[in-house]
Scaffold this active site. Structure first.
Site, PDB file in Angstrom:
ATOM      1  N   THR A 187      48.165  77.957  30.231  1.00  9.99           N
ATOM      2  CA  THR A 187      48.895  78.457  31.398  1.00  9.99           C
ATOM      3  C   THR A 187      50.373  78.660  31.073  1.00  9.99           C
ATOM      4  OG1 THR A 187      49.296  76.196  32.168  1.00  9.99           O
ATOM      5  CG2 THR A 187      47.365  77.357  33.071  1.00  9.99           C
ATOM      6  N   ASN A 287      49.985  63.931  29.776  1.00 13.79           N
ATOM      7  CA  ASN A 287      49.378  62.633  30.052  1.00 13.79           C
ATOM      8  C   ASN A 287      48.198  62.350  29.126  1.00 13.79           C
ATOM      9  OD1 ASN A 287      48.385  64.846  32.080  1.00 13.79           O
ATOM     10  ND2 ASN A 287      46.653  63.464  31.790  1.00 13.79           N
ATOM     11  N   ASP A 332      49.184  59.735  34.965  1.00 18.59           N
ATOM     12  CA  ASP A 332      49.345  61.189  34.814  1.00 18.59           C
ATOM     13  C   ASP A 332      50.817  61.571  34.796  1.00 18.59           C
ATOM     14  OD1 ASP A 332      48.804  63.891  34.561  1.00 18.59           O
ATOM     15  OD2 ASP A 332      48.235  64.186  36.656  1.00 18.59           O
ATOM     16  N   TRP A 423      55.932  71.314  37.196  1.00 19.77           N
ATOM     17  CA  TRP A 423      56.299  72.333  36.198  1.00 19.77           C
ATOM     18  C   TRP A 423      57.438  73.226  36.660  1.00 19.77           C
ATOM     19  CZ3 TRP A 423      56.466  77.312  37.708  1.00 19.77           C
ATOM     20  CH2 TRP A 423      55.821  77.602  38.921  1.00 19.77           C
TER      21      TRP A 423
HETATM   22 CA    CA Z   1      47.935  66.026  34.072  1.00 19.01          CA
END
Ligand code: CA
Length: 722
Positions: A187, A287, A332, A423
């Site tokens: 991505t 993560n 995470d 992000w």
């Molecule tokens: Ca993640």
């Protein structure tokens, strides 16, 4: 070697009259008019171009342009806009060079436009197979292109790194960057460093081993690869990462544990930044897999290079240093967030630093030369997994309650897995010395209460926490409180003072990335459909345009024919709207209208009228025993909620199942869920993990949710999607 000759030739060419070297064709030496590339990426140029998603190699997302400034920004209007094809997340920042705008969209599509007029020049559709979407934790998004010489590069969701002809959009070469049988995706935007294209991947929720690869920009041939998690047998890979894992890294992972099966995670799905001053590359590493450190690595070791910033030699990919922001990661807490390069005084000495605001809620200032932690201070309130950092050791001071796999008790963490910052790009303004962070509060419960359903499966998230037991409560007060606790905030952080200089609160999380300019401005779109500008020094709001649609992307700015423009995409998407449902609060009612929008002073184009957003609730009659509904809930929580929303509450770009036409028809439901009749749209068959009885239980649960919504949230419109 070829690279050096190439660069020198380019610079020589640029120094000559343009006409003298303006006739070359794609694949030959670069045309001077196609200047882009190295010099522009190093300096950023005059600001007429926005030559990379982060503006230049420093990725500050700061423009030196001042034509639009804090005196006239209120006069901005729409110069032109274009409707896009897919109502999925639009996360890319437009890149503009020589008056041509290049941008990516959902499903890894690419388009090029005359930046001033809005004339479409070309489109490229890599035709990603729809079923790849099931391996995308966080929507079928893409964050942009890299431009270098005569080529435009894009990473496709299915793992292809593709070089396109900059003038025509035709494919020049394509390289498969990962094993397509594994649940990887791309991505992030590629970065071009010297004559290499760098790309990483995602997939750490499902179970993969992260790495970054450098490819020859002309041919697509691999140059080097650096793994960010160890070889499962702790053997050599024949990769640039071999030495550091053999000497130190392998010892930070247990000899047994789920990482050996899963790959350990540590994917590099966004930040890859080149330091032109020190000729090195920084990776932001994700993560672990599973999240649960107790299962992943038997609770042992720091697990290099999870949740770290890693510095590599730009030429060879060899390890130089790393700083692990969250040792033994278990929530995470990725460190994939955008990295900004800057300089500041440290103890009276001018120092090359990097700024980083990862998911874990602390703002890090790191010495680029050494990797030493200079400072780590909270950029959001209420962080409860750690109280701060010990600057002598560089390690967090943890709250023991946060390690849920040790205590056996649930822990509601702030930040949660979606992060205090995800992000969405932040920006840095050298004039104010402030970093503008799209921050948020999204608490999340973690629990290790493993039953059969929680164990590793061939489909869906494999994170080692009990996802099906930590969904939103039915209790109205608790439900409302959970929604109210989820908010957004634009934070102007002062790294020198280690504190927030000013902030703007938003009613909802998951707002757009930021961009800042020498005109004393910060721009940001919001999840509630506004496009705003603030004074960079004080935070005073100076512009507030209705864009009709949620915005997650970051803007860029450029100048063509002496006119400064601001460009961005509307269209909501990504991890939070997928999973959050009603926790998205007011944003759930905001339409998802994917568009490319370009503004200028006095722009007078008008958007068409916004669509209506209300649907009547007309749920089928409830059926099934309480046990059946409970079983459906558990399966929904395990497999469905990460795309169709916690508690089946959708958010406008994957179908809201509570109003699905298939809900009343058991055969139609089974056709989608088990027979995969919508796989080309991303909804694959779940027959590998769900029985027909399970599928019917999930239907009973979703019908229960639809009726519950009608009873408890009758005024909450179901969101619109296409
Ligand atoms: Ca993640």
């Amino acid at each position: 070697m070829a690279k050096r000759v190439f660069s020198v030739a380019l610079m020589g060419c640029a120094a000559l009259a343009l006409a003298a070297c303006g006739t070359s064709k794609p694949g030959e030496s670069m045309d001077a008019a196609e200047k882009a590339s190295e010099t522009l990426l190093k300096t950023g140029g005059s600001g007429d171009d926005w030559s990379a998603i982060g503006f230049s190699y420093d990725e500050q997302r700061f423009s030196p342009l001042t034509d639009i400034n804090d005196q006239n920004v209120g006069e901005l209007g729409i110069a032109w806009f274009a409707d896009l094809e897919d109502a999925r997340g639009q996360e890319a920042t437009p890149v503009v060079i020589d008056g041509t705008l290049y941008v990516t969209h959902a499903w890894s599509k690419v388009s090029a436009w005359d930046a001033a007029t809005g004339k479409e020049l070309w489109k490229f559709d890599p035709k990603v197979p729809g079923e790849r979407a099931v391996h995308a934790c966080c929507d079928v998004v893409n964050r942009g292109v890299a431009v270098w010489g005569d080529k435009v590069f894009v990473g496709a969701l299915d793992g292809r790194l593709i070089a396109l002809d900059r003038k025509t959009g035709k494919e020049i070469w394509s390289t498969q960057t990962f094993d397509a049988d594994k649940p990887y995706t791309i991505t992030g935007a590629p970065r071009v460093v010297k004559d290499m294209v760098l790309i990483g991947n995602g997939g750490a929720e499902f179970g993969v081993r992260g790495y970054v690869t450098a490819y020859d920009a002309d041919t697509g041939k691999e140059r080097w690869r650096f793994y960010t998690a160890p070889n499962p047998e702790k053997k050599k890979d024949g990769a640039a990462s071999d030495d550091i894992f053999a000497s130190k890294g392998n010892a930070t992972w247990s000899d047994t544990g789920e990482w050996k099966v899963s790959g350990g995670g540590g994917t590099v799905w966004d930040a890859i930044v080149y330091d032109k001053d020190l000729d090195q590359i920084y990776l932001g590493v994700g993560n672990g897999n599973p999240w649960n450190h107790g299962l992943r690595s038997n609770g042992e070791g720091d697990n290099w290079f999870l949740s770290s910033v890693v510095a590599l030699d730009a030429n060879t990919g060899a390890y130089k240093w790393h700083y692990q922001e969250t040792p033994a990661e278990t929530w995470d807490y990725t460190a994939t967030q955008p990295i900004i390069l800057a300089e500041q005084q440290v103890n009276g000495t001018p120092t090359k630093v990097l700024y980083h605001a990862p998911k874990n809620g602390f703002f890090f200032t790191i010495d680029r030369a050494t990797g030493k932690l200079i400072d780590a201070k909270p950029f959001v309130d209420g962080i409860n997994w750690a109280t701060g950092y010990d600057l002598a050791t560089g390690r967090p001071i943890e709250n023991p309650e946060a390690r849920f796999y040790k205590t056996g008790k649930p822990f509601i963490a702030i930040p949660g897995a979606l992060g205090a910052h995800n992000w969405h790009p932040m920006s840095y303004n050298p004039a104010t010395g402030l970093v503008y962070v799209p921050a948020q509060q999204i608490p999340q419960g973690y629990l290790q209460d493993m039953d059969e359903l929680d164990k590793r499966k061939v489909l869906g998230f494999n994170v080692g926490t009990s996802l099906n037991k930590t969904m939103l409560p039915d209790d109205q007060a608790a439900f409302r409180a959970a929604v109210a606790a989820t908010t957004g905030r634009l934070v102007a952080f002062d790294p020198r003072a280690g504190k927030v200089a000013w902030a703007v609160d938003y009613p909802a999380a998951w707002n757009g990335g930021t961009m800042t300019t020498a005109g004393n401005l910060v721009f940001q779109g919001t999840s509630t459909g506004r496009f705003r500008a603030y004074a960079a020094d004080t935070g005073k709001q100076l512009l507030d345009l209705d864009m009709q649609s949620g915005i997650v992307s970051a803007p860029s700015t450029f100048r063509v024919g002496g006119v400064q423009y601001v460009a961005f995409q509307t269209g909501k998407g990504g991890a939070f709207p997928l999973v959050a449902g009603v926790a998205g609060g007011v944003t759930r009612k905001v339409p998802n209208l994917p568009r490319l929008v370009v503004l200028k002073i006095g722009g007078s184009a008008q958007l068409p009228a916004a669509p209506a957003t209300t649907l009547a609730w007309n749920p089928p009659a409830q059926f099934g025993t309480a046990e059946q509904v409970a079983s459906g809930k558990a399966h929904f929580g395990r497999y469905c909620q990460v795309c169709h929303g916690d508690s089946a509450i959708g958010n406008g770009f994957t179908p809201d199942l509570r109003v699905s036409a298939t809900l009343a028809d058991a055969d139609a439901w089974k056709g989608v869920l088990l027979d995969g009749i919508l796989k080309d749209r991303g909804m694959v068959s779940f027959a590998r993990v769900l029985t027909p009885a399970d599928a019917e239980a999930v239907r009973a649960y979703v019908i229960d949710r639809s009726n519950w919504t009608k009873a408890h949230l009758p005024t909450e419109a179901a969101p619109m999607g296409r």
